[in-house]
Scaffold this active site. Structure first.
Site, mmCIF file in Angstrom:
data_model
loop_
_atom_site.group_PDB
_atom_site.id
_atom_site.type_symbol
_atom_site.label_atom_id
_atom_site.label_comp_id
_atom_site.label_asym_id
_atom_site.label_seq_id
_atom_site.Cartn_x
_atom_site.Cartn_y
_atom_site.Cartn_z
ATOM 1 N N GLY A 273 -3.166 -6.893 11.453
ATOM 2 C CA GLY A 273 -2.634 -7.265 12.753
ATOM 3 C C GLY A 273 -1.924 -8.601 12.785
ATOM 4 O O GLY A 273 -1.710 -9.176 13.856
ATOM 5 N N GLY B 292 0.815 -6.020 5.476
ATOM 6 C CA GLY B 292 1.025 -4.711 4.888
ATOM 7 C C GLY B 292 2.105 -3.917 5.599
ATOM 8 O O GLY B 292 3.284 -4.034 5.296
ATOM 9 N N GLU C 32 0.382 -7.850 -3.792
ATOM 10 C CA GLU C 32 -0.836 -7.050 -3.987
ATOM 11 C C GLU C 32 -0.491 -5.567 -3.952
ATOM 12 O O GLU C 32 0.181 -5.103 -3.034
ATOM 13 C CB GLU C 32 -1.843 -7.373 -2.880
ATOM 14 C CG GLU C 32 -3.040 -6.445 -2.832
ATOM 15 C CD GLU C 32 -3.782 -6.500 -1.512
ATOM 16 O OE1 GLU C 32 -4.436 -5.495 -1.168
ATOM 17 O OE2 GLU C 32 -3.717 -7.539 -0.826
ATOM 18 N N THR D 232 -7.975 -3.449 -2.466
ATOM 19 C CA THR D 232 -8.939 -2.368 -2.253
ATOM 20 C C THR D 232 -9.724 -2.118 -3.541
ATOM 21 O O THR D 232 -9.933 -0.987 -3.961
ATOM 22 C CB THR D 232 -8.243 -1.080 -1.744
ATOM 23 O OG1 THR D 232 -7.240 -1.412 -0.783
ATOM 24 C CG2 THR D 232 -9.257 -0.158 -1.054
ATOM 25 N N ARG E 219 0.833 -1.199 0.000
ATOM 26 C CA ARG E 219 0.000 0.000 0.000
ATOM 27 C C ARG E 219 0.872 1.256 0.000
ATOM 28 O O ARG E 219 1.705 1.438 0.884
ATOM 29 C CB ARG E 219 -0.920 0.021 1.226
ATOM 30 C CG ARG E 219 -1.994 1.113 1.164
ATOM 31 C CD ARG E 219 -2.924 1.047 2.366
ATOM 32 N NE ARG E 219 -3.474 -0.276 2.590
ATOM 33 C CZ ARG E 219 -4.507 -0.776 1.931
ATOM 34 N NH1 ARG E 219 -5.098 -0.059 0.988
ATOM 35 N NH2 ARG E 219 -4.948 -1.998 2.207
ATOM 36 N N LYS F 84 -10.699 -13.376 2.785
ATOM 37 C CA LYS F 84 -9.776 -12.555 3.577
ATOM 38 C C LYS F 84 -10.487 -12.163 4.870
ATOM 39 O O LYS F 84 -11.434 -11.381 4.848
ATOM 40 C CB LYS F 84 -9.386 -11.322 2.752
ATOM 41 C CG LYS F 84 -8.757 -10.178 3.515
ATOM 42 C CD LYS F 84 -8.559 -8.997 2.563
ATOM 43 C CE LYS F 84 -8.288 -7.703 3.295
ATOM 44 N NZ LYS F 84 -8.088 -6.586 2.351
#
Length: 210
Positions: A161, A181, A42, A71, A19, A131
């Site tokens: 987390g 991430g 991703e 997303t 991200r 997910k």
């Protein structure tokens, strides 16, 4: 490559979520991930010019890694992802229309869900892997509860987390894979830093997997 092909080749079920990655750095970071053993990558669509990063990664690493977009919230984003060469779609929610669109376009859909209602909606729209997001909301113990009602063979991946420090507990509870991430990549991190974190994460997964 597809997710199935990557996993069949022996890669760990660990997805790197980049991200905020920029197109000019995407290939270097992706190469470091692959070298460390992470071959599921991703690029979320709320990153700068995500289609450019996805296209660059698919062209450079598509023969050894599965490249997808995250997303993804609309059919238009699905079209953009397909045009960029992505092979899978990840979303934070379970929108049956978007899931069905992705499957119809040849993408594997990994929608986000938290409740059985969301999970069954996603499966009904064509998803095979789910997910669990945010994973930290209910924790590893929730995996068994959710599996009690899901069809056999449903893939459950925890995102949110989850990292090297706690993935052993998630694995012990039966999670099939994880997405990582911020513990793996944050905007501004260089390829060497990401590669070192990726190697530690792969080592932790192998240890948790026995």
């Amino acid at each position: 490559m597809t997710i199935d092909a990557v996993l069949a080749d022996g890669a760990p079920p660990v997805m790197a979520i980049l991200r905020g990655v920029r197109p000019d750095e995407a290939v270097a970071i992706g190469t470091a991930l692959v070298a460390a053993g992470i071959r599921l990558i991703e690029v979320p669509f709320n990153s700068p010019e995500p289609e450019r990063s996805i296209r660059a990664l698919a062209q450079a690493l598509g023969d050894v890694a599965a490249i997808g977009g995250g997303t993804v919230l609309s059919a238009e984003m699905v079209d953009t992802l397909v045009a960029a060469g992505g092979r899978f779609m990840v979303s934070p929610n379970s929108d049956p229309a978007v899931i069905a669109c992705a499957c119809a376009r040849g993408l594997e859909a990994m929608p986000g869900c938290l409740t059985p209602t969301e999970a069954f909606a996603a499966l009904g729209a064509g998803a095979r892997r789910l997910k669990l997001f945010p994973g930290s909301a209910f924790g590893p113990a929730y995996i068994g509860t959710l599996r009690d009602v899901l069809p056999a063979g449903t893939g459950l991946w925890a995102v949110g987390g989850v990292g090297a420090a706690n993935l052993a507990e998630w694995r012990a509870r039966g999670i099939d894979g994880i997405g990582v991430g911020g513990a793996l990549y944050r905007p501004g991190d260089d390829a060497a830093t990401v590669g070192a974190r990726a190697a530690a994460l792969v080592t932790a997964w192998r240890a948790a997997d026995g």
